[in-house]
Scaffold this active site. Structure first.
Site, PDB file in Angstrom:
ATOM      1  CG  ASP A   1      -3.923 -15.687  47.440  1.00  0.00           C
ATOM      2  OD1 ASP A   1      -3.149 -15.783  48.549  1.00  0.00           O
ATOM      3  OD2 ASP A   1      -4.776 -15.081  47.415  1.00  0.00           O
TER       4      ASP A   1
ATOM      5  CG  HIS B   1       2.143  -8.939  49.973  1.00  0.00           C
ATOM      6  ND1 HIS B   1       1.350  -8.367  50.636  1.00  0.00           N
ATOM      7  CD2 HIS B   1       1.919 -10.432  49.786  1.00  0.00           C
ATOM      8  CE1 HIS B   1       0.448  -9.251  50.838  1.00  0.00           C
ATOM      9  NE2 HIS B   1       0.543 -10.458  50.515  1.00  0.00           N
TER      10      HIS B   1
END
Length: 317
Positions: free
Chosen positions: A154, A228
């Protein structure tokens, strides 16, 4: 706004390094003179309180960034608001909704030691007392090599070097609030059983990156379902890409079945995060929402402005 506040000033540590532990504390403030005086005093003393706790272990990188919501701002700093500051707007998609939840203050506490985060939060809560009510308190932790609970790294696309302040700090476009940063937070929970039912290739198609090493995959055709990664990439009408700084953290309590990601994004321009969320929840083209949302449900949504450290310290005067 006084002329002293128009001078380029010291920002808060929105660029603090990735740490092993974090606390995300969202509060609402009672609308009384006593409560507002308490909040002003606490914000004015925030740097000193943080420094006193950080001194116990300087290598642990303790920091605290505070954001102020649109409803509270004029009651603390006066009638002039940062140009783009407003409450988080609900984004209604055909399948998923980015909800808006209350929040006047956000404290983003980070350190490599959980006890330092705990101690700073404890002291801040003691100082604020009954002036505030807790809207949400979430403890985050670093998971392996900076991965989320879905198993992907992330923050790979975060700006670095000279591009970091350019992406996160307000500048000449709003000189009265130069050195500040817009902040959006959302608390997502994941149905991991459903996510794990996908193959690795299916998960990578959703994310737009490879799972082992976070390498970008090719973008989909313009009218096709976008990943995404692609939906979260914001390019303006002139073809310029606009970055944000993410300092997301996993959180969870496995015995309660609570497993999720706390999203926090810092940006020079609030519209960049808003457009990113619109692309995710509504879709681009509309109707083709971010498939990550089929496995990520937002429980909160709030927007804040993190004023410069100099502006915060002026409250102590």
């Amino acid at each position: 706004m006084s002329e002293a506040r128009r001078v380029p000033i010291e920002p808060q540590r929105v660029d603090a390094p990735l740490t092993r532990s974090a606390v995300f504390l969202v509060l609402t403030v009672h609308d009384t003179p006593e409560a507002l005086a308490t909040v002003r005093g606490t914000l004015g003393d925030l740097a000193d309180v943080t420094k006193n706790v950080a001194f116990r272990d300087l290598a642990a990188s303790l920091s605290c960034t505070v954001g102020v919501g649109a409803a509270l701002w004029p009651r603390v700093f006066g009638p002039d608001l940062p140009r783009e500051l407003h409450e988080f707007r609900t984004i209604q998609g055909a399948a998923h909704t980015a909800i808006s939840t209350p929040g006047d203050l956000l404290f983003h506490i980070r350190a490599d030691r959980r006890d330092l985060c705990f101690e700073l939060e404890r002291q801040l809560v003691d100082l604020l007392g009954d002036a505030v009510t807790v809207a949400d308190e979430t403890e985050g932790f670093r998971y392996f090599d900076a991965r989320d609970l879905l198993g992907f790294v992330d923050g790979t696309a975060n700006p670095v070097g000279d591009s970091l302040p350019e992406a996160t700090l307000v500048g000449h476009e709003d000189p009265a609030f130069a050195g500040g940063s817009y902040v959006v937070v959302q608390k997502y929970v994941h149905p991991l059983d459903a996510w794990r039912a996908l193959t690795t290739e299916q998960q990578e198609a959703v994310m737009g990156r490879t799972k082992p090493d976070s390498i970008e995959l090719d973008d989909a055709a313009p009218a096709a379902q976008k990943s995404h990664k692609t939906l979260a990439t914001i390019v303006d009408e002139a073809g310029d890409e606009h970055d944000i700084l993410r300092d997301n953290m996993p959180f969870g309590a496995p015995a309660r079945g609570e497993l999720g990601t706390y999203f926090i994004g810092y940006a020079r321009r609030l519209w960049v995060i808003e457009r990113m969320l619109e692309r995710m929840f509504i879709g681009d083209p509309p109707g083709l929402h971010d498939r990550l949302l089929d496995f990520s449900t937002p429980l909160t949504g709030s927007a804040f402005f993190a004023p410069s450290a100099t502006l915060l310290e002026s409250l102590a005067d």
